[in-house]
Design a protein around this motif. Structure first.
Motif, short mmCIF file in Angstrom:
data_model
loop_
_atom_site.label_atom_id
_atom_site.label_comp_id
_atom_site.label_asym_id
_atom_site.label_seq_id
_atom_site.Cartn_x
_atom_site.Cartn_y
_atom_site.Cartn_z
N THR A 57 -11.57 5.58 2.93
CA THR A 57 -11.06 6.58 3.83
C THR A 57 -11.39 6.75 5.29
O THR A 57 -12.41 6.18 5.81
N LEU B 169 0.77 -1.24 0.12
CA LEU B 169 0.03 0.09 -0.10
C LEU B 169 0.85 1.39 0.04
O LEU B 169 1.92 1.17 0.27
N GLN C 105 -4.83 5.96 6.19
CA GLN C 105 -6.31 5.51 6.06
C GLN C 105 -6.70 4.12 6.75
O GLN C 105 -7.43 4.17 7.49
N GLN D 207 -2.55 5.21 1.95
CA GLN D 207 -3.38 4.08 2.29
C GLN D 207 -3.00 3.59 3.88
O GLN D 207 -3.98 3.48 4.31
N ALA E 164 -8.69 0.38 2.92
CA ALA E 164 -7.82 1.39 2.29
C ALA E 164 -7.17 1.09 0.87
O ALA E 164 -7.04 1.93 0.16
N GLU E 165 -6.83 -0.21 0.78
CA GLU E 165 -6.31 -0.85 -0.63
C GLU E 165 -7.46 -0.53 -1.73
O GLU E 165 -7.07 0.16 -2.88
#
Length: 450
Positions: A229, A175, A182, A179, A224-225
């Protein structure tokens, strides 16, 4: 992005196996092995069976690249479901490592997470496995310290070990820094902020919330990936917690975990060890004991006081656990489950035990777990232990030989000596440059044959 988050991101993505001191690498391998032994020992237990069945029923995988086999089961579910199942099983055999300042456990999610994530990424080296393991311990431990310092009540480990899992997944799945931010925010927001003392008062399979911590952390990373968010994690980015992150990469919490000789809540270990000590020193048998009086810290004195009717209650017991130790000189899975819960010998010793809180012991918690016992014999002699530290921690550490022996005691009954020995050798071999995670992976997903 805050300075603290940037420090965390640099550590998450920049930590290389060569950055770890040799002592940290060795500690990571031993804690990996110790936790894995408890995961194996927990596999036949009811809580583990329920968790794996639930993961198969509810948390299947419908998209390629996000599926993982459950440890010592073999069925394929989602990567979050696999981590949840193994962490829940491990949490329900209370013999895994912990860290005094966090008042909780880290390895219980780190090892299930790396085993699940390994199913979704290309093979990686043994040293990288130890680096990722260390990452999980270092981030989860500091998130715990931050949470304890900023809230009024005592939350289970799942509340903060979710962040360690999210960071591990972010690194292993590649990531971005944003990311990661997040993922940490999502993991913290959804991490189970469950009240630990409720579980102490009424022990159940909920244990320390770590199954849901693993689920929340892994799910957060996948969210997140995919672009979801989350608000910044306050246990990392709030100004008040910055001091807890300043030593990241210089002080290695990985080297300061305690190892549990008994599958019992750590709060009971000092009294157990005190009784063990006095009986060994004076060559006593349980027939000679008229009374045992325990002086311990507040949290320990709050442990389940009666004769347990379930394994969960037995693992959060004090008098019952001490009685087992006095009766048999050890505490194994067989002593806290099934017919052993109604063992008349243990019950008779339990009737001779009293417990009191000692202010001097309470004042030293959670930095250390200390108790003392007074043992009165049937012939009138009285033995006072003085203050005794729980074994396996910094004050009375276990050797590598001790940890390996413990692993085999928990793993071999389920897997057999040969498979357990091969797992031991693979994990300890992670410190070698040519090792691969697959050396272990081929041994940890198939269900036990017996």
């Amino acid at each position: 992005m805050t300075d603290t988050f940037n420090r965390v991101a640099d550590f998450t993505f920049g930590l290389s196996p060569g950055d770890l001191p040799e002592t940290t690498r060795e500690a990571a391998a031993l804690m990996f092995l110790d936790t894995l032994g408890i995961t194996i020992g927990a596999t036949p237990m009811e809580a583990g069976r329920i968790a794996r069945g639930t993961a198969a029923a509810l948390y299947g995988c419908g998209e390629g690249g996000f599926g993982a086999r459950m440890m010592f089961d073999g069925r394929r579910v989602s990567v979050a479901g696999a981590a949840y199942a193994a962490a829940t099983a491990t949490d329900n055999l209370d013999g895994h490592d912990g860290y005094y300042p966090t008042k909780g456990h880290i390895g219980v999610v780190v090892i299930p997470a790396i085993a699940a994530l390994a199913e979704t990424v290309p093979d990686f080296s043994g040293p990288e496995a130890l680096a990722v393991t260390t990452l999980g311990y270092e981030l989860a431990g500091r998130a715990a310290l931050s949470l304890h310092a900023t809230v009024s009540d005592y939350h289970t480990s799942g509340a903060w070990n979710a962040l360690g899992v999210a960071a591990m997944a972010a690194r292993m799945r590649g990531l971005s820094r944003d990311q990661l931010r997040q993922a940490l925010g999502i993991a913290e927001f959804h991490g189970p902020r469950s009240q630990m003392m409720r579980e102490i008062a009424n022990p159940t399979m909920l244990h320390d919330g770590s199954g849901w911590g693993a689920m929340a952390g892994m799910s957060a990373a996948v969210l997140a990936e995919k672009g979801f968010t989350g608000a910044p994690a306050i246990t990392i980015e709030e100004d008040r917690v910055a001091p807890h992150w300043e030593d990241l990469g210089s002080f290695w919490q990985m080297e300061h975990q305690y190892v549990k000789p008994y599958p019992i809540c750590r709060w009971a270990h000092a009294p157990i060890d005190a009784v063990r000590q006095v009986m060994l020193e004076h060559g006593l048998s349980h027939e000679q004991i008229a009374k045992i009086h325990i002086n311990t810290f507040h949290e320990s004195a709050c442990l389940y006081p009666g004769i347990p009717s379930t394994t969960s209650q037995a693992q959060y017991s004090l008098g019952f656990a001490v009685a087992i130790q006095a009766a048999y000189g050890r505490i194994g899975v067989e002593h806290i489950s099934g017919p052993a819960l109604a063992d008349p010998l243990v019950a008779s010793i339990h009737d001779r035990i009293t417990v009191a809180e000692a202010a001097r012991h309470s004042a030293r918690f959670p930095a250390c777990r200390v108790a003392d016992v007074v043992v009165t014999l049937t012939d009138g002699r009285v033995f006072e232990t003085g203050d005794v530290h729980a074994r396996g921690g910094p004050e009375a550490p276990f050797s590598q030989e001790d940890i390996v022996q413990k692993f085999m005691q928990f793993a071999a009954p389920s897997l057999g000596e040969a498979r357990a020995g091969a797992i031991r050798d693979a994990v300890l071999g992670f410190t070698a440059e040519g090792s691969k995670f697959s050396d272990l992976g081929r041994l940890i997903y198939d269900a036990p044959e017996n």
